[in-house]
Design an enzyme around this catalytic site. Structure first.
Site, PDB file in Angstrom:
ATOM      1  N   LYS A 190      -5.304  25.839 -37.899  1.00 53.00           N
ATOM      2  CA  LYS A 190      -4.614  24.638 -38.409  1.00 53.00           C
ATOM      3  C   LYS A 190      -3.688  24.991 -39.578  1.00 53.00           C
ATOM      4  O   LYS A 190      -2.562  24.494 -39.646  1.00 53.00           O
ATOM      5  CB  LYS A 190      -5.642  23.597 -38.890  1.00 53.00           C
ATOM      6  CG  LYS A 190      -6.572  23.094 -37.805  1.00 53.00           C
ATOM      7  CD  LYS A 190      -7.632  22.161 -38.368  1.00 53.00           C
ATOM      8  CE  LYS A 190      -8.620  22.825 -39.294  1.00 53.00           C
ATOM      9  NZ  LYS A 190      -9.494  23.840 -38.700  1.00 53.00           N
TER      10      LYS A 190
ATOM     11  N   ASP B  27     -11.400  26.333 -37.601  1.00 53.81           N
ATOM     12  CA  ASP B  27     -10.780  27.663 -37.591  1.00 53.81           C
ATOM     13  C   ASP B  27      -9.870  27.887 -36.385  1.00 53.81           C
ATOM     14  O   ASP B  27      -9.744  29.004 -35.879  1.00 53.81           O
ATOM     15  CB  ASP B  27     -11.852  28.769 -37.664  1.00 53.81           C
ATOM     16  CG  ASP B  27     -12.756  28.608 -38.867  1.00 53.81           C
ATOM     17  OD1 ASP B  27     -12.250  28.172 -39.914  1.00 53.81           O
ATOM     18  OD2 ASP B  27     -13.967  28.898 -38.758  1.00 53.81           O
TER      19      ASP B  27
ATOM     20  N   GLY C 149     -11.387  26.552 -44.836  1.00 56.75           N
ATOM     21  CA  GLY C 149     -10.721  27.803 -45.177  1.00 56.75           C
ATOM     22  C   GLY C 149      -9.497  27.906 -44.293  1.00 56.75           C
ATOM     23  O   GLY C 149      -9.614  28.178 -43.109  1.00 56.75           O
ATOM     24  N   HIS C 150      -8.330  27.612 -44.857  1.00 59.23           N
ATOM     25  CA  HIS C 150      -7.087  27.600 -44.072  1.00 59.23           C
ATOM     26  C   HIS C 150      -6.214  28.775 -44.505  1.00 59.23           C
ATOM     27  O   HIS C 150      -5.854  28.879 -45.672  1.00 59.23           O
ATOM     28  CB  HIS C 150      -6.341  26.269 -44.268  1.00 59.23           C
ATOM     29  CG  HIS C 150      -7.118  25.081 -43.763  1.00 59.23           C
ATOM     30  ND1 HIS C 150      -6.667  23.791 -43.855  1.00 59.23           N
ATOM     31  CD2 HIS C 150      -8.304  25.003 -43.117  1.00 59.23           C
ATOM     32  CE1 HIS C 150      -7.555  22.978 -43.319  1.00 59.23           C
ATOM     33  NE2 HIS C 150      -8.567  23.687 -42.864  1.00 59.23           N
TER      34      HIS C 150
ATOM     35  N   GLN D 108     -11.901  21.315 -40.749  1.00 60.48           N
ATOM     36  CA  GLN D 108     -12.962  21.472 -39.743  1.00 60.48           C
ATOM     37  C   GLN D 108     -12.364  21.181 -38.350  1.00 60.48           C
ATOM     38  O   GLN D 108     -11.193  21.419 -38.144  1.00 60.48           O
ATOM     39  CB  GLN D 108     -14.165  20.575 -40.037  1.00 60.48           C
ATOM     40  CG  GLN D 108     -14.989  20.993 -41.249  1.00 60.48           C
ATOM     41  CD  GLN D 108     -14.384  20.599 -42.575  1.00 60.48           C
ATOM     42  OE1 GLN D 108     -14.098  19.450 -42.809  1.00 60.48           O
ATOM     43  NE2 GLN D 108     -14.205  21.546 -43.464  1.00 60.48           N
TER      44      GLN D 108
HETATM   45  P1  GDP Z   1      -7.997  27.042 -39.872  1.00 63.05           P
HETATM   46  O1  GDP Z   1      -9.261  26.830 -40.631  1.00 63.05           O
HETATM   47  O2  GDP Z   1      -7.916  26.189 -38.649  1.00 63.05           O
HETATM   48  O3  GDP Z   1      -6.766  26.900 -40.741  1.00 63.05           O
HETATM   49  O4  GDP Z   1      -8.034  28.544 -39.365  1.00 63.05           O
HETATM   50  P2  GDP Z   1      -8.486  29.844 -40.204  1.00 63.05           P
HETATM   51  O5  GDP Z   1      -7.403  30.193 -41.166  1.00 63.05           O
HETATM   52  O6  GDP Z   1      -9.858  29.676 -40.731  1.00 63.05           O
HETATM   53  O7  GDP Z   1      -8.621  30.903 -39.032  1.00 63.05           O
HETATM   54  C1  GDP Z   1      -7.559  31.226 -38.202  1.00 63.05           C
HETATM   55  C2  GDP Z   1      -7.237  32.717 -38.356  1.00 63.05           C
HETATM   56  O8  GDP Z   1      -6.391  33.120 -37.300  1.00 63.05           O
HETATM   57  C3  GDP Z   1      -6.466  33.035 -39.634  1.00 63.05           C
HETATM   58  O9  GDP Z   1      -6.808  34.331 -40.046  1.00 63.05           O
HETATM   59  C4  GDP Z   1      -5.010  32.990 -39.193  1.00 63.05           C
HETATM   60  O10 GDP Z   1      -4.149  33.796 -39.995  1.00 63.05           O
HETATM   61  C5  GDP Z   1      -5.121  33.556 -37.794  1.00 63.05           C
HETATM   62  N1  GDP Z   1      -4.134  33.053 -36.821  1.00 63.05           N
HETATM   63  C6  GDP Z   1      -3.589  31.812 -36.705  1.00 63.05           C
HETATM   64  N2  GDP Z   1      -2.816  31.743 -35.593  1.00 63.05           N
HETATM   65  C7  GDP Z   1      -2.877  32.968 -35.003  1.00 63.05           C
HETATM   66  C8  GDP Z   1      -2.335  33.514 -33.808  1.00 63.05           C
HETATM   67  O11 GDP Z   1      -1.626  32.867 -33.042  1.00 63.05           O
HETATM   68  N3  GDP Z   1      -2.659  34.821 -33.515  1.00 63.05           N
HETATM   69  C9  GDP Z   1      -3.454  35.566 -34.327  1.00 63.05           C
HETATM   70  N4  GDP Z   1      -3.708  36.809 -33.966  1.00 63.05           N
HETATM   71  N5  GDP Z   1      -3.978  35.074 -35.464  1.00 63.05           N
HETATM   72  C10 GDP Z   1      -3.711  33.801 -35.781  1.00 63.05           C
HETATM   73  P1  IMO Z   2     -11.881  24.800 -41.403  1.00 60.78           P
HETATM   74  O1  IMO Z   2     -11.133  23.663 -42.052  1.00 60.78           O
HETATM   75  C1  IMO Z   2     -15.490  26.163 -39.339  1.00 60.78           C
HETATM   76  C2  IMO Z   2     -19.270  24.301 -40.520  1.00 60.78           C
HETATM   77  C3  IMO Z   2     -20.295  25.138 -41.250  1.00 60.78           C
HETATM   78  C4  IMO Z   2     -21.569  24.498 -40.740  1.00 60.78           C
HETATM   79  C5  IMO Z   2     -21.203  23.020 -40.655  1.00 60.78           C
HETATM   80  C6  IMO Z   2     -21.664  22.199 -41.852  1.00 60.78           C
HETATM   81  O2  IMO Z   2     -11.589  26.115 -42.011  1.00 60.78           O
HETATM   82  O3  IMO Z   2     -11.695  24.765 -39.932  1.00 60.78           O
HETATM   83  P2  IMO Z   2     -20.783  22.006 -44.354  1.00 60.78           P
HETATM   84  O4  IMO Z   2     -20.689  23.034 -45.442  1.00 60.78           O
HETATM   85  O5  IMO Z   2     -19.482  21.378 -44.005  1.00 60.78           O
HETATM   86  O6  IMO Z   2     -21.853  20.980 -44.599  1.00 60.78           O
HETATM   87  O7  IMO Z   2     -21.281  22.838 -43.054  1.00 60.78           O
HETATM   88  O8  IMO Z   2     -19.788  22.971 -40.557  1.00 60.78           O
HETATM   89  N1  IMO Z   2     -17.924  24.264 -41.149  1.00 60.78           N
HETATM   90  C7  IMO Z   2     -16.848  24.892 -40.655  1.00 60.78           C
HETATM   91  N2  IMO Z   2     -16.726  25.698 -39.586  1.00 60.78           N
HETATM   92  N3  IMO Z   2     -14.389  25.820 -40.054  1.00 60.78           N
HETATM   93  C8  IMO Z   2     -14.495  24.976 -41.113  1.00 60.78           C
HETATM   94  O9  IMO Z   2     -13.419  24.521 -41.777  1.00 60.78           O
HETATM   95  C9  IMO Z   2     -15.773  24.507 -41.478  1.00 60.78           C
HETATM   96  N4  IMO Z   2     -16.238  23.684 -42.451  1.00 60.78           N
HETATM   97  C10 IMO Z   2     -17.556  23.548 -42.231  1.00 60.78           C
HETATM   98  O10 IMO Z   2     -20.197  26.502 -40.897  1.00 60.78           O
HETATM   99  O11 IMO Z   2     -21.838  24.935 -39.433  1.00 60.78           O
HETATM  100 MG    MG Z   3     -10.873  27.915 -41.366  1.00 61.83          MG
END
Ligand code: GDP
Ligand code: IMO
Ligand code: MG
Length: 447
Positions: A29, A26, A53-54, A237
């Protein structure tokens, strides 16, 4: 003698770029991949499944991608699910529908014939195993990731290519289904009513629906690279969730670091050029496991609220804390980052002071290395350097327009601190979720 020299490239061509999370996932990416993939021909997922979850924000449209590569957001690109991934077909079909409704396209979707499938029984076993572990549960996403990878390693998993061969499927189902039913009984998992015949029918149906997308993606990617195509590898991840080098057993079940690109996409290590680490300006993690810089009480809740830190896949609140450079440097040692993207710097806009952890103190001894023992980690205390915050800065548009030089001095000091600690240039600075809220300090990421 015929020698194939197609893969020999000159030193000034750089067609491959991997984007890897440097913390516990999270990091942002999805946003960074979307920002960079305008020029890419192919975007490849190489590990994990729909536990990811991207989030990608394009104007008023928000895409939340799980199993699909981010390339589906920009029609015309190849979006590849590599052999190192695990894939739940029923949930993928639902995701495809949602993406198409939001304006994306899966015409370019290519699925490796070697990708492992996530079956319904894997999800049920995921839940049952967590229950079994009680207080020691991992806090998985419940998507069946671990049980599917277990079957891959045990050599009893289904692969996408099997869906196109009725005899192979039938043979496998006859062996695996009774075994899984016994296992589910033993673990008191939710039951499964399917028979060999009904499962065979269902899986042949999947093959009909997705058959045109199933190919040898290693050949596709390597031929693309030979032809000078720009290929981007999308990490899911983060480094600390890596099955070997993360906070085991509180990890996911795949190789999340840069090395995973080679096995998970079927390319040679020498083909990887830029390896970009995505660093969130602070740290978050979802699920159980040690977290040395985790904040508590009001300070925690404040950061969680400012950062909107809620899981995209599970809706769980993310645990929050200060930036931990012991973690980022652990990731860097194994990934060999040669470029960084720092995200969510805007979230720290409201602080007089910001803290960065540079070492741990464990039983009175300081170390800059991340320990393998969970018990040691639980005793680790963060050693912080305190830097001045950049409170008061709000006008993102003006700041982005002004470019890097126009950023508040304190923010630049924070960025420089990270660069000095890691020895890697911070090429991308992200100050908001949208594509436009980004500053790039490098002309091209492909040359
Ligand atoms: P990922 O799993 O690495 O793709 O990240 P996620 O999408 O799960 O979580 C990142 C969250 O931060 C998302 O809601 C993005 O829209 C948000 N985000 C990404 N870059 C920025 C930033 O520079 N500032 C803010 N405020 N939000 C951001
Ligand atoms: P993105 O790509 C954050 C965490 C779960 C749990 C552990 C194992 O959005 O960054 P699993 O279901 O993979 O066996 O769970 O890994 N986890 C993540 N945490 N971002 C993710 O993906 C994750 N994918 C799995 O919360 O702790
Ligand atoms: Mg994510």
């Amino acid at each position: 003698m015929n020698i194939n020299i197609a893969h020999i490239r000159t030193s000034d061509t750089m067609p491959s770029l991997a984007v890897i999370g440097s913390q516990w996932g999270d990091e942002g990416k999805g946003k960074i991949i979307d920002y960079l993939d305008e020029d890419a021909d192919m975007i490849v997922r190489f590990q994990g499944g729909n536990n990811a979850g991207h989030t990608i924000v394009v104007g008023d449209t928000v895409f939340k991608l799980h199993g699909l590569p981010s390339g589906v957001v920009r029609p015309g690109k190849l979006a590849v699910i590599g052999n190192g991934c695990v894939m739940n077909i029923e949930e993928l079909l639902e995701e495809i529908e949602q993406v198409e409704q939001a304006g994306g396209s899966v015409d370019g979707l290519r699925i490796s014939d070697r990708v492992s499938l996530i079956m319904n029984y894997h999800k049920k076993l995921d839940g049952a195993q967590e229950k079994y572990k009680g207080g020691k549960k991992v806090g998985t996403t419940g998507k069946g990731i671990g049980p599917s990878y277990e079957d891959k390693i045990a050599r009893i998993g289904f692969r996408a290519g099997d869906l196109l061969e009725k005899e192979t499927l039938e043979e496998k189902i006859k062996v695996v289904l009774p075994y899984k039913k016994d296992l589910m009984n033993m673990l008191e998992a939710e039951g499964c009513s399917c028979t060999v015949e009904s499962l065979l029918d269902k899986m042949l149906g999947w093959g009909k629906k997705l058959g045109d997308h199933i190919v040898d993606t290693s050949v596709l990617i390597n031929e693309g690279l030979d032809a000078g195509k720009k290929v981007m590898f999308e990490g899911a991840q983060g480094a600390m969730l890596d099955i070997d080098h993360g906070t085991y057993p509180y990890v996911t079940s795949s190789a999340t670091m840069a090395g995973g690109v080679c096995t998970g996409a079927g390319i040679a290590p020498s083909r990887l050029d830029t390896v970009m680490g995505v660093v969130k300006a602070y740290t978050t993690r979802v699920g159980e496991g040690p977290f040395v810089t985790e904040l508590e009480g009001e300070a925690h809740d404040y950061l969680q609220k400012r950062g909107h830190e809620v899981g995209v896949t599970t809706g769980r609140g993310r645990r929050c804390g200060w930036l931990d450079l012991v973690v980022v440097n652990h990731a860097n040692r194994m990934c060999g980052f040669n470029s960084l993207a720092i995200t969510k710097l805007d979230v720290l806009n409201d602080y007089e002071e910001v803290k960065v952890c540079t070492e741990y103190e464990i039983d009175g001894v300081k170390t800059k290395y991340f320990p393998g023992s969970i018990r040691k980690l639980e005793r680790a205390k963060p050693v912080y350097t305190t830097l001045k915050g950049w409170k008061g800065w709000e006008d993102t548009e003006a700041v982005v327009k002004g470019g890097y030089d126009n950023l508040p001095k304190e923010m630049k000091d924070y960025i420089t601190f990270i660069e000095k600690s890691t020895g890697v240039p911070a090429d991308i600075i992200s100050v908001g979720p949208d594509r436009d809220e980004t500053i790039s300090r490098r002309k091209s990421y492909w040359a």
